[in-house]
Design an enzyme around this catalytic site. Structure first.
Site, PDB file in Angstrom:
ATOM      1  N   ASN A   9      -3.257   8.744 -46.885  1.00 57.15           N
ATOM      2  CA  ASN A   9      -2.888   7.336 -47.067  1.00 57.15           C
ATOM      3  C   ASN A   9      -1.421   7.302 -47.484  1.00 57.15           C
ATOM      4  OD1 ASN A   9      -2.575   4.687 -47.835  1.00 57.15           O
ATOM      5  ND2 ASN A   9      -3.976   4.787 -49.592  1.00 57.15           N
ATOM      6  N   LYS A  11       0.521   4.861 -47.804  1.00 66.20           N
ATOM      7  CA  LYS A  11       0.875   3.644 -48.562  1.00 66.20           C
ATOM      8  C   LYS A  11       2.193   3.054 -48.035  1.00 66.20           C
ATOM      9  CE  LYS A  11      -1.816   5.406 -52.380  1.00 66.20           C
ATOM     10  NZ  LYS A  11      -2.096   5.423 -53.790  1.00 66.20           N
ATOM     11  N   HIS A  94      -8.907  -0.864 -50.616  1.00 68.76           N
ATOM     12  CA  HIS A  94      -8.247   0.063 -51.545  1.00 68.76           C
ATOM     13  C   HIS A  94      -8.008  -0.659 -52.873  1.00 68.76           C
ATOM     14  CE1 HIS A  94      -5.260   2.655 -53.359  1.00 68.76           C
ATOM     15  NE2 HIS A  94      -5.692   3.589 -52.555  1.00 68.76           N
ATOM     16  N   GLU A  96      -5.591  -0.748 -54.788  1.00 73.00           N
ATOM     17  CA  GLU A  96      -4.287  -1.416 -54.890  1.00 73.00           C
ATOM     18  C   GLU A  96      -4.342  -2.781 -54.212  1.00 73.00           C
ATOM     19  OE1 GLU A  96      -1.966   1.817 -53.323  1.00 73.00           O
ATOM     20  OE2 GLU A  96      -2.347   2.948 -55.162  1.00 73.00           O
ATOM     21  N   GLU A 164     -12.907   6.349 -55.282  1.00 71.69           N
ATOM     22  CA  GLU A 164     -11.596   6.545 -55.888  1.00 71.69           C
ATOM     23  C   GLU A 164     -11.574   5.901 -57.271  1.00 71.69           C
ATOM     24  OE1 GLU A 164      -8.387   7.289 -52.732  1.00 71.69           O
ATOM     25  OE2 GLU A 164      -8.497   5.151 -53.047  1.00 71.69           O
ATOM     26  N   GLY A 170      -2.807   8.150 -58.300  1.00 70.03           N
ATOM     27  CA  GLY A 170      -1.370   8.211 -58.552  1.00 70.03           C
ATOM     28  C   GLY A 170      -1.009   8.558 -59.989  1.00 70.03           C
ATOM     29  N   SER A 210      -5.343  11.548 -56.962  1.00 69.12           N
ATOM     30  CA  SER A 210      -4.560  12.714 -57.392  1.00 69.12           C
ATOM     31  C   SER A 210      -5.044  14.033 -56.788  1.00 69.12           C
ATOM     32  CB  SER A 210      -4.514  12.799 -58.927  1.00 69.12           C
ATOM     33  OG  SER A 210      -3.835  11.672 -59.461  1.00 69.12           O
TER      34      SER A 210
HETATM   35  P1  PGA Z   1      -3.079   9.570 -54.842  1.00 74.46           P
HETATM   36  O1  PGA Z   1      -3.622   8.269 -54.077  1.00 74.46           O
HETATM   37  O2  PGA Z   1      -3.594  10.766 -54.086  1.00 74.46           O
HETATM   38  O3  PGA Z   1      -1.583   9.452 -54.789  1.00 74.46           O
HETATM   39  O4  PGA Z   1      -3.621   9.530 -56.231  1.00 74.46           O
HETATM   40  C1  PGA Z   1      -4.911   8.245 -53.520  1.00 74.46           C
HETATM   41  C2  PGA Z   1      -5.199   6.897 -52.904  1.00 74.46           C
HETATM   42  O5  PGA Z   1      -4.745   5.896 -53.448  1.00 74.46           O
HETATM   43  O6  PGA Z   1      -5.852   6.808 -51.868  1.00 74.46           O
END
Ligand code: PGA
Length: 258
Positions: A9, A11, A94, A96, A164, A170, A210
């Protein structure tokens, strides 16, 4: 046997030219790895050029979002049909998007339905916040996020789930393999109780939050975890390659043993 899946992803990262460079860097290595579905999800504007670039490759393409209406006066939105011409997968719900763009469970549900209608495979993200986790509400939150009137159709149509935990995204603070395996086991049991064991055994459930080349083995060694949704670490070709390679090796070994 569920085919493992690793999805990057990206982003809101990479210009079109940066995205092309990244794909050129990853492609030769990724194409040498079998037995894993390899999906990259760049920003919308890079989908068309990358589609051309990966012709003949085993890499699959996904989008990070979609709108649920078919077409019309929705300035700035991208419809399911527009995506279906360019890619096979789409990330939906997601955290976010739920958090920054106020996507509710109802909106997420409409998006999953709209994606399935045009043959896109949704990767539906679910997960609890730190406060919910600390209050012991993880299972309650996940059950709510999974309760949709159309969920039965979802699972029959090859929906992919990504667990998640929001506190792990993140932050560099990943869940442990054991924690993630237990929660994903709970999700699978929940699906079995609602829709039957057969469906629950088929649905692929990824872990996200992460994930790096250093910790992927911990997750992939777990029987309930079918792959990963990778954010930050998917933006480095060598690291993403290592994640996919380890996944192929470990799941290959586990399937021989079973
Ligand atoms: P990250 O993000 O691996 O940077 O923690 C994962 C995600 O948001 O899908």
């Amino acid at each position: 046997m569920r085919i493992p899946l690793i999805s990057g992803n990206w982003k809101m990262n990479t210009t079109v030219s940066e995205a092309i460079d990244l794909v050129n860097e990853m492609r030769p290595g990724l194409d040498q790895i079998d037995n894993v579905d390899k999906v990259i999800c760049p920003p919308f504007i890079s989908l068309a050029p990358i589609k051309e670039l990966i012709k003949g490759s085993t890499i699959k393409l996904g989008a990070q979002n979609l709108y649920f209406e078919e077409k019309g006066a929705y300035t700035g939105e991208i419809s399911p049909l527009m995506l279906a011409e360019l890619c096979k997968f789409v990330i939906v719900g997601h955290s976010e998007r739920r958090h920054y763009f106020n996507e509710t469970i109802e909106v997420v549900d409409k998006k999953v339905q709209a994606a399935l209608k045009v043959g896109l495979k949704p990767i539906l993200c679910i997960g609890e916040s730190l406060e919910e986790n600390e209050a012991g509400k993880t299972e309650e939150i996940l059950t709510r996020q999974l309760s949709s009137p159309s969920a039965r159709i979802y699972y029959f149509s090859g929906l992919i789930l990504a667990y998640e935990p929001i506190w792990a995204i993140g932050t560099g603070r990943a869940a442990t393999g054991k924690q993630a395996n237990e929660t994903i086991g709970f999700i699978r049991q929940h699906i079995a109780s609602q829709y039957g064991k057969g469906i629950a055994q088929q649905v692929r459930i990824l872990y996200g939050g992460s994930v790096t080349a250093d910790n992927i083995a911990e997750f992939i060694n777990q029987p309930e975890i079918d792959g990963a949704l990778v954010g930050g670490a998917s933006l480095k070709a060598s690291e993403f390659l290592s994640i996919v390679r380890q996944t192929s090796e470990i799941k290959g070994r586990l399937s021989e043993e079973s």
